[in-house]
Motif scaffolding. Structure first.
Motif, short mmCIF file in Angstrom:
data_model
loop_
_atom_site.label_atom_id
_atom_site.label_comp_id
_atom_site.label_asym_id
_atom_site.label_seq_id
_atom_site.Cartn_x
_atom_site.Cartn_y
_atom_site.Cartn_z
N GLY A 134 -24.28 56.55 -37.59
CA GLY A 134 -22.89 56.73 -37.95
C GLY A 134 -22.14 55.45 -38.23
O GLY A 134 -21.05 55.48 -38.82
N ASP A 135 -22.72 54.33 -37.83
CA ASP A 135 -22.08 53.03 -38.06
C ASP A 135 -22.27 52.57 -39.51
O ASP A 135 -22.98 53.22 -40.30
CB ASP A 135 -22.68 51.98 -37.12
N SER A 136 -21.66 51.42 -39.80
CA SER A 136 -21.74 50.83 -41.14
C SER A 136 -22.29 49.41 -41.05
O SER A 136 -22.15 48.74 -40.01
CB SER A 136 -20.36 50.79 -41.80
N LEU A 137 -22.90 48.97 -42.13
CA LEU A 137 -23.36 47.60 -42.28
C LEU A 137 -23.18 47.21 -43.74
O LEU A 137 -23.26 48.07 -44.62
CB LEU A 137 -24.85 47.46 -41.94
N PHE A 157 -24.11 54.92 -49.50
CA PHE A 157 -24.30 53.50 -49.81
C PHE A 157 -23.60 53.15 -51.12
O PHE A 157 -23.52 53.97 -52.03
CB PHE A 157 -25.79 53.17 -49.97
N THR A 158 -23.12 51.90 -51.20
CA THR A 158 -22.49 51.40 -52.42
C THR A 158 -23.04 50.02 -52.74
O THR A 158 -22.98 49.11 -51.89
CB THR A 158 -20.97 51.32 -52.27
N MET A 202 -23.37 50.00 -46.53
CA MET A 202 -24.06 51.17 -45.99
C MET A 202 -23.19 51.83 -44.95
O MET A 202 -22.89 51.23 -43.91
CB MET A 202 -25.40 50.75 -45.38
N ASN A 203 -22.77 53.04 -45.22
CA ASN A 203 -21.93 53.81 -44.30
C ASN A 203 -22.70 55.02 -43.79
O ASN A 203 -23.70 55.43 -44.37
CB ASN A 203 -20.67 54.27 -45.02
N SER A 204 -22.20 55.58 -42.71
CA SER A 204 -22.81 56.78 -42.12
C SER A 204 -24.31 56.62 -41.97
O SER A 204 -25.10 57.49 -42.37
CB SER A 204 -22.49 58.01 -42.98
N LEU A 205 -24.70 55.53 -41.38
CA LEU A 205 -26.13 55.23 -41.26
C LEU A 205 -26.85 56.25 -40.39
O LEU A 205 -26.29 56.77 -39.41
CB LEU A 205 -26.32 53.82 -40.70
#
Length: 125
Positions: free
Chosen positions: A15-18, A68-69, A83-86
């Motif tokens: 749920g985290d982002s990187l 992802f974007t 990267m979101n909602s990992l």
């Protein structure tokens, strides 16, 4: 000789982002298509996203679309992967790649001429 250096990987929870970064040197970054691939343990390397030199015709793997974007800053010779909602299944080594034919956006790793060393992303449940 083109060098690609990835950064930004780490250990996060589901749920985290990187945000991954890939800095290029030694070539004409602004003319290349840039891409991200990933490889999980025991699996083949797979396409994640690509962006031609113009920033148009961006392509994403179905598994990351909407989460992802990929983006690029040609002035900084850098490509990013937000990267979101990992998810746990996103755990892999992530590789940056450059294709000298910068007008296309392809998923085949053999089309890419230069590769970085990779950065590890680990997503825990």
């Amino acid at each position: 000789q083109v060098q690609l250096v990835e950064s930004g990987g780490g250990l996060v929870q589901a749920g985290d982002s990187l945000r991954l970064s890939c800095s290029a040197s030694g070539g004409t970054f602004s003319t290349y298509t840039m891409a991200w691939f990933r490889q999980a343990p025991g699996k083949e390397r797979e396409f994640v996203a690509s962006i031609p030199w113009s920033g148009r015709r961006i392509d994403y793997a179905d598994s990351v679309k909407g989460r992802f974007t990929i983006s690029r800053d040609n002035a900084k010779n850098t490509v990013y992967l937000q990267m979101n909602s990992l998810k746990a299944e996103d755990t892999a080594a992530y590789y940056c790649a450059a294709d000298r034919e910068g007008t296309r956006s392809v998923r085949t790793e053999y089309a890419y001429d230069y590769w970085g060393q990779g950065t590890q992303v680990t997503v825990s449940l």
